[in-house]
Design a protein around this motif. Sequence first.
Motif, short mmCIF file in Angstrom:
data_model
loop_
_atom_site.label_atom_id
_atom_site.label_comp_id
_atom_site.label_asym_id
_atom_site.label_seq_id
_atom_site.Cartn_x
_atom_site.Cartn_y
_atom_site.Cartn_z
N PRO A 1 0.70 -0.93 -0.07
CA PRO A 1 0.01 0.16 -0.92
C PRO A 1 1.18 1.09 0.22
O PRO A 1 1.89 1.34 0.72
CB PRO A 1 -1.03 -0.13 1.47
N ASP A 2 0.74 2.41 -0.82
CA ASP A 2 0.83 3.23 -0.70
C ASP A 2 0.85 3.96 0.68
O ASP A 2 2.35 5.14 0.64
CB ASP A 2 0.16 4.30 -1.93
N ASP A 3 -0.07 4.17 1.40
CA ASP A 3 0.62 4.44 2.69
C ASP A 3 1.72 4.33 3.64
O ASP A 3 2.19 4.97 4.21
CB ASP A 3 -0.93 4.48 3.90
N VAL A 4 2.09 2.88 3.74
CA VAL A 4 3.39 2.71 3.93
C VAL A 4 4.62 3.88 3.43
O VAL A 4 5.59 4.12 5.06
CB VAL A 4 3.98 1.17 3.53
N TYR A 5 4.50 3.70 2.05
CA TYR A 5 5.30 4.94 1.82
C TYR A 5 5.80 6.05 2.47
O TYR A 5 6.78 6.77 2.21
CB TYR A 5 6.15 4.55 0.62
N GLU A 6 4.13 6.53 2.12
CA GLU A 6 3.57 7.76 3.22
C GLU A 6 4.72 8.29 4.44
O GLU A 6 5.30 9.00 4.47
CB GLU A 6 2.73 8.29 2.45
#
Lengths: 446, 311
Positions: B206-211
Motif C-alpha cells: 500500500p502507498d501509505d507505508v511509503y507515505e
Amino acid sequence: MSGMNRRDFLKYSGAGILGASVLSSCSRVASGFTGAETVPEGTLVFSHGPDSSGTIPKVIDKFNKENKDGLTALYRQAPADSGQYFDKLRTEFQAGSATTDIISGDVIWAAQFGPNDWIMDLSDRFTDEMRSEFLEPTLETNTFDGKIYGVPWFTDVGMLYYRTDLMEKAGIDAPPKTWDELMGMAREVQEKTGTQYGFLFQGAEYEGGVVNGLEFIYNAGAEVMPPDDPTKIVIDQGDADKGLAMQQRLVVEGVAPEAVATWKELETQDAFIKGNAVFMRSWPFVYGTILGGKETGSELKPEQVGIAPIPTLAEGDESFSGQGGWNFFINAATKKADDCFKFIEYMIQPEIQAEFAVGASFLPPRASLYEDEKLLKDQPVIELAKDLVTRAKPRPRHPFYSDMSLVMANEFNSVIKSDSSPEEAVSTLQGELERFANLGAEVYDL
Amino acid sequence: MGVASERLPGRKVKPKGMSGAWGSIRSEFNDPEKRTAYWMILPTTLIVLLVAAWPILYAVWLSLQRILPNTTEWVWFSNYSRMFSDPVFYSALSNTFLFTVISVFFEFTLGLAIALALNKSFRGQGLARGIAIIPWAFPTVVSGAMWRLFYQDEVGIFAALASGLGYEGVILANDASVLIGAIVSDVWKTTPFVALLLLAGLQTIPDDVYEAARVDGATKWQQFMRVTLPLLKPAILVALLFRTLDAWRVYDLFWSMSDRQLDSLSTYVFEFVRVSQADFSIGNAAAVFVFVSSIVIAFVFVKVLGVREEA
C-alpha cells in the motif's frame, strides 16, 4: 511382481518417469504413428519415414492396383528422425502393441530388434538364391548370429566429394588416396583459389558422427568388433587411435574448420554447394542436390564435382565407406507373414528398385542394376556410386548398439574438439564397449 | 452435539487393554460423524495416492532393480553407485548447477529492476508491460532454436560479435561457451516471468507505508531496503522457488539450443531411459535423484527461507 521384466514394466507403466507413469499407459490404446486410422481387413501396413519425392505412395498405389493374390498395402508415415522412429518402434514392441506388419528399418536395427524376437527371422524365406543377387555388404548388415532378419531396400555409402574445377586450377588431376594427400591438396587448392574450407565432414555428437569416426578407424585398417563375433571388442588392437588422430589433425591444422565438431549433413552440404569447400565427406544425396541446381540451392554444377572413395591412412590400403541404408523387416507379431513377404518380394523387383533409384535417388542393393544401361542414364549417381557400394562396411552389429553408439558419439566428438586424446578415447571405448559386449553375451546368450 | 458428547466418556473407557494407536483409530471410526468425514475424503485421498504417491514409490522401487531386455534382478543401490561413478553424470550435474545458480541470479536482479521500473505509472504503461512479457511467451524449443542460430558460426550475429571482440573459438563447439549461451538465452526468456511475479508483489504494497516512511524522513534507498524488500519477500521467495526448480529440471532449452550436445540432469535421465538398452536402470536412479534433489530445494525454500510463513 518379482518376475517383472522390461516388457511388462512398459506395459504397465509406459516410460515410468515420475508422475507420467499413469497417463502413459494410455499409449497402448493409440495405434501406430498417426493415431486412429482404421485399417481394412487384409490390408498390410507398411511404415517408413516421410518421402518428399512421392515415390513410395506411387509404388504402393501400383501394388494395390495390381492387387496380386488380393493383396493391398497401406503406407503409414513414421517420424522423419530415425532415432525417434526407432524409439517409437521399440516402445511399441516392448508393450506388445506394434500394429505395423512391414517395417522399414535402418541398417543397425536388425541386430537390435532380431535377438529380442521383435522381427521375424527371414532365413528360410529370403533364400540363398535370392540373396545371391544382392551386394554382400547389404546382406551382412541384416545378419546377426547367423540369422538374416531383413531384406535390403536401398543402400547408402559415405563418399568423398571433390571440386574438379578447383583441383584443375591448382594443377591436380586425381583425387587423393590418403589423408596426407588430401591435406596437401586442400592446402594447395585453398592457397591458389582462396576457397574457405579445405575439407568438411560430420563431426557433431550424433549417429552421423559415429559413422564418420568409424570411417577413420576402418580406413586405418582397424576394427571395432570382429564381423563374426559380437562378444569381442578389438578397437585397441589395431591403429584405431591413429585413424582418430588423423581426424583430429584435420581440424587442429585447420584443413577442416573447428565448427565441424557441431556440423551434421545439412551444414556440410550447405557450405559445399555454395562453393566454399574443396573436399567433403558425405552421402550420395548431396549429388542429387547438386543435380537440382539453383532450385535446390546449389551454386555448383555437376561437372564441377567428382566423387571418390574415402581416403585411407596408409597408401595402398583398402578404402571402406560407412554404410547406411534401409531394409524391410517383418513384425514378429503379424499374422500375415506370408503376405508380408510377398509385398517385400514386390518391392525388391529390379523394375521397382530402378523406379526408387530414379524417383527417390535410392541406391539399389541389387548388383545387376549397376550395369543397367538405361538406369545409368536416368540416374547418374548410380554410375558414380558403383565403385563405392561394394566398399561399404557396417557399423558394429549388436543388440546394445544404441548404448555403443552413445559412447562412440561422445568419444569421437571429444577427440575432434581436442577434449581428449585419440589414445584416451580408444582405451575408454575398449572398456565401455567391452562392457556392453559382455552384457550382450550374457543376456542374449551369444 | 448431544450424541457425541454422551459418547465421549465411553470412548475413553473402551481403549483399555488395547494398544494406544489401534485404539484411537478404532475410536475415530466409531464416531459416525467422523466416519462420514473419512468417507468423504476417501476418493480424494485415493486419487492423490494414485497419481502422486504411487508413481513416485514405483520409480523408487524400479531404481533398486536392474532391468534388462529379458531379465530383472534386485540390486539394491548398485544403480545409484554406478550413476555416481559415471563422469557424464557429474558433468550433467555441474552444468545443471551452474545453469541454475547463474541464470536465477541474473533473472532475479534484472527482473526486480524491470518490476520496479514498470511499477511506476507512466504513459504507455500497459504497452510496456505487454512488450516486456513477449520473450516469456515463446515456446522454449522455438527460442532455443532461435538462439542456436544466433550462436551459429556461419550466420549467427553473436558468433560474429564474439569474433569481432577477438574470440577465436566456435561458440557451439565448446561446452563452456554453449553453457554460457544457454544461460544468456534463459535469462532473456524468463526474466519477464520473474518481473511479472515481482510486479504483482509490488502492487500489493500500500502507498501509505511509503507515505509514513517519507514522513519519518527515509531516503529512497532506505525506503527500498526497509519497506519494499521486506514487504516483497513473499513474492521474491515464490519467484525464486519457481525459477530454481524450473532451472534445475532444464531439458528442452539445453537440447534445442545445443542440438543435444549439452547435458543436464534431465537429458541424462532421457538418454538412459529412452536411448540406452543396457543401462536403462541407471536412468531410473537418475530420475529419482532429480526428484529427490528438487524436493530438497523446495524444502530449503519453504522451511529455511520461510516461504510459507511469509506468504
